[in-house]
Every structure is written in structure tokens, then in C-alpha cells.
Design a protein around this motif. Structure first.
Motif, mmCIF file in Angstrom:
data_model
loop_
_atom_site.group_PDB
_atom_site.id
_atom_site.type_symbol
_atom_site.label_atom_id
_atom_site.label_comp_id
_atom_site.label_asym_id
_atom_site.label_seq_id
_atom_site.Cartn_x
_atom_site.Cartn_y
_atom_site.Cartn_z
ATOM 1 N N HIS A 181 0.832 -1.208 0.000
ATOM 2 C CA HIS A 181 0.000 0.000 0.000
ATOM 3 C C HIS A 181 0.867 1.258 0.000
ATOM 4 O O HIS A 181 1.866 1.341 0.719
ATOM 5 C CB HIS A 181 -0.930 0.005 1.216
ATOM 6 C CG HIS A 181 -1.937 -1.093 1.211
ATOM 7 N ND1 HIS A 181 -3.112 -1.012 0.499
ATOM 8 C CD2 HIS A 181 -1.932 -2.321 1.811
ATOM 9 C CE1 HIS A 181 -3.803 -2.139 0.664
ATOM 10 N NE2 HIS A 181 -3.109 -2.950 1.460
ATOM 11 N N THR A 244 -6.176 3.065 -0.354
ATOM 12 C CA THR A 244 -6.386 1.609 -0.388
ATOM 13 C C THR A 244 -6.288 1.005 1.006
ATOM 14 O O THR A 244 -6.587 -0.178 1.186
ATOM 15 C CB THR A 244 -5.340 0.938 -1.288
ATOM 16 O OG1 THR A 244 -4.022 1.197 -0.757
ATOM 17 C CG2 THR A 244 -5.427 1.462 -2.707
ATOM 18 N N ASP A 271 -10.967 -4.603 -1.207
ATOM 19 C CA ASP A 271 -10.868 -3.267 -1.799
ATOM 20 C C ASP A 271 -10.198 -2.274 -0.849
ATOM 21 O O ASP A 271 -9.645 -1.264 -1.294
ATOM 22 C CB ASP A 271 -12.271 -2.732 -2.134
ATOM 23 C CG ASP A 271 -13.044 -3.666 -3.036
ATOM 24 O OD1 ASP A 271 -12.454 -4.126 -4.036
ATOM 25 O OD2 ASP A 271 -14.228 -3.937 -2.744
ATOM 26 N N VAL A 337 -1.783 -5.417 -1.923
ATOM 27 C CA VAL A 337 -2.289 -4.658 -3.060
ATOM 28 C C VAL A 337 -2.249 -5.526 -4.305
ATOM 29 O O VAL A 337 -1.240 -6.176 -4.586
ATOM 30 C CB VAL A 337 -1.459 -3.372 -3.286
ATOM 31 C CG1 VAL A 337 -1.883 -2.678 -4.583
ATOM 32 C CG2 VAL A 337 -1.624 -2.425 -2.113
#
Length: 340
Positions: A181, A244, A271, A337
Motif C-alpha cells: 500500500h 487503499t 478493496d 495490493v
């Protein structure tokens, strides 16, 4: 001449119980009182008049102070858990607990009233703020107290127990960074809380270490109301370039983030990654279960109570600072991610 400790051993009670009997306390059962008096007679104990006068002035009660609006005092389960552990330790010394809850603007008035009425022998303060009026007042009158939290400006002249919240904030943020992230938000409580500023400092240090520029729209501070948490979460998640991942100040804030994410059709753990603090009971029953930093709440409360009881029993002043370790508890609210 026999001592109170010897009387206590003979009667199979604690020294504080002997002191209460000598003070004429009505809280001691008739059976225990009789046993103590018989031990006094057997050992020929003669109370010192001055010492007895000091005993009479003791309330054998510890105040636990919560600087919150009463209606919001227990929204966060941190307070339930920490008070439970404080009570268990204090009760083992045969002291009672007086719970004091006050709106922040009236707290000095409440503390002053309790001190002057001699209803408590000392306080456990359950949080600390920048320029904290409770700390400043109790320090100014040399009243015994301990703080759960870093007492900003008084670190070397006040008893306190805390986690290393800067380090904890750093590690929580780094955990997300190592999952890939880069767009990481921070949701904190009131900005004047020392724990908020410390965890936020750790968040910023982690971003800096990994060359990530903090984005102002990703950073929100809210008051104690759930509505405020929801509004902040919505502002963060409803922007076009949404983050995120989010570092939440505590589990209660994370719960509100979960609700807002669901309303925006975002799936937490896929998500959106969420990490929080406290490892409260709610963290395990969230869907998905919440990754959180366990700050060992029960240990914090017990140690704070121990420090205060030691302070109440000692004639010389020794300031104590205790840092309780923390650890990240990994669950399902964080994920790597996805690289497209």
C-alpha cells in the motif's frame, strides 16, 4: 511493641484491614473486626496517637477519572477493560473504587471537590492530553495520581504507564506498506489527546521512511461521537483518489469505517485494508475480523493501579514510568495490493 504487620499476620488479614479497624471503619465485617481486636489484645499493640490520626484521614478509596461526556464515556470498550483490571488490583488491597466522569470543561471542579472532601486517597487518570488540566491541577497540589498515557510536559515528574504509541503507529503503518500500500489514510480521535498525536507521529514517520508523501485529504481527526467517525470515514473513502488502506486510531473507529465502506460497496480485506488499535472484543467479531495492535489493556490497568498503591504506601517520592509492549494481531481486514 507489636506492629500493624504483625497484627495482620496474627489475624490473617491485610495490614490495610487492620488500619481500617483502627480507624473504626464500618466496612469491615464484625467477624473480621473481632479477630483483629483479639490479635491486638493478644500482642499488646498500642496505637500511636499521631499515626492513628493519619489513618483516620485515609478514605481507602481510589478515584478512577474519565474525562468524557457521561453519555460517551463507555462507547469505547478500552475503558471497560482497563477499569476492570484496576478494580481487581485495588480491591486486592481492600481499597474501594470511586468512578469519576466529567465533561472536560468541568473536570478541574470535580477533581477539586473530591480532593477537598477527602473522598479519595489518589487517582488513576485514564487518558492524557496536551496541557492536561487534570494533570496540572493534581500536580500543583502534590496529590497522588498515576496516568495511563504519556503525560505531555510531565514525563519525568509524574507516575505514568503507557505503550510506545509512536512506535506502534509506525509499525501499524509499516505493516500496510509492506503489503504494497502507498495510499494510506489515518483516522484519529481528538487531536489534543497525546495518544492520538503519538500514533499519528508514528504514521508520518513510516510514510517518510518509505518515501511516501502524506496526503492531507487522507488524514482526519474526529471527536468522541460515532457520527463524527462515520462522517470522517465517508470524506476519506468517497474521494475520487481514495486510499487503499486506513490506519484507525482504535477499534471503535474501525467499526465505523467498516460500515461506511459497506455503504460504498467496498469490501474490507479486498478493496480496502484496515488496521486498528486495542484488540478489543469487537475486533474478533467484525466481518472480516480486524487486524489490530494489541496494547495489552488489562496489563496497562493493573500496572497503573500497582504504581498508585505503591505511591500511597511510600513515604518517599519515586516517579515511575512503565512502557507496556504491544504486538500486531493479524486477522483478515488487510490484504496485499493487487497488481494489475
Amino acid at each position: 511493641m507489636a506492629t500493624i504487620k504483625e497484627i495482620a499476620k496474627e489475624a490473617n488479614v491485610s495490614p490495610s484491614t487492620v488500619s481500617r479497624v483502627l480507624a473504626g471503619s464500618s466496612k469491615i465485617s464484625p467477624e473480621t473486626t473481632k479477630r483483629v481486636l483479639e490479635a491486638i489484645k493478644k500482642l499488646g499493640y498500642v496505637p500511636n496517637a499521631n499515626a492513628k490520626g493519619l489513618v483516620v484521614k485515609k478514605s481507602f478509596t481510589v478515584g478512577v477519572f474519565v474525562p468524557r461526556e457521561p453519555e460517551n464515556a463507555f462507547l469505547n470498550s478500552f475503558f471497560d477493560q482497563v477499569i476492570t483490571s484496576i478494580c481487581a488490583l485495588v480491591n486486592s488491597f481492600e481499597y474501594d473504587i470511586l468512578l469519576a466522569i466529567s465533561n472536560p470543561e468541568k473536570e478541574r471542579e470535580l477533581l477539586k471537590r473530591l480532593v477537598e472532601s477527602k473522598k479519595v486517597d489518589g487517582f488513576v487518570l485514564l487518558s492524557s492530553r496536551e496541557k492536561d488540566p487534570a494533570i496540572e491541577y493534581l500536580k500543583s497540589i502534590d496529590f497522588k495520581f498515576v496516568v495511563i498515557g504519556r503525560p505531555s510536559g510531565f514525563e519525568n515528574s509524574v507516575n505514568w504507564v503507557d505503550n510506545d504509541n509512536v512506535k506502534a503507529g509506525f509499525e501499524a503503518t509499516e505493516y500496510l506498506i509492506k503489503l504494497g500500500h502507498r495510499k494510506i489514510a489515518f483516522m484519529g480521535g481528538p487531536s489534543d489527546l497525546v495518544v492520538t498525536s503519538d500514533r499519528f507521529s508514528g504514521y508520518k514517520r513510516a510514510l517518510e521512511k518509505y518515501g511516501i508523501q502524506p496526503k492531507s485529504s487522507y488524514i482526519k481527526f474526529a471527536n468522541y461521537y460515532r457520527k463524527s467517525y462515520r462522517e470522517s470515514a465517508y470524506e476519506i473513502l468517497n474521494q475520487e483518489d481514495r486510499p487503499t488502506a486506513i490506519v484507525c486510531m482504535d477499534d471503535l473507529i474501525a467499526v465505523e469505517v467498516f460500515k461506511v465502506a459497506e455503504s460504498l460497496n467496498l469490501k474490507v480485506g479486498k478493496d480496502l485494508s484496515v488496521i486498528s488499535f486495542n484488540n478489543s472484543n469487537v475486533s474478533e467479531i467484525c466481518q472480516p475480523p480486524l487486524t489490530t495492535v494489541d496494547i495489552n489493556i488489562l496489563h496497562l490497568g493493573r500496572l497503573a493501579a500497582e504504581v498508585l498503591m505503591m505511591d500511597l504506601s511510600e513515604s518517599t517520592k519515586t516517579y515511575r514510568r512503565i512502557i507496556v509492549p504491544h504486538q500486531i494481531v493479524e486477522r483478515s481486514s488487510c490484504s496485499k495490493v493487487q497488481v494489475l
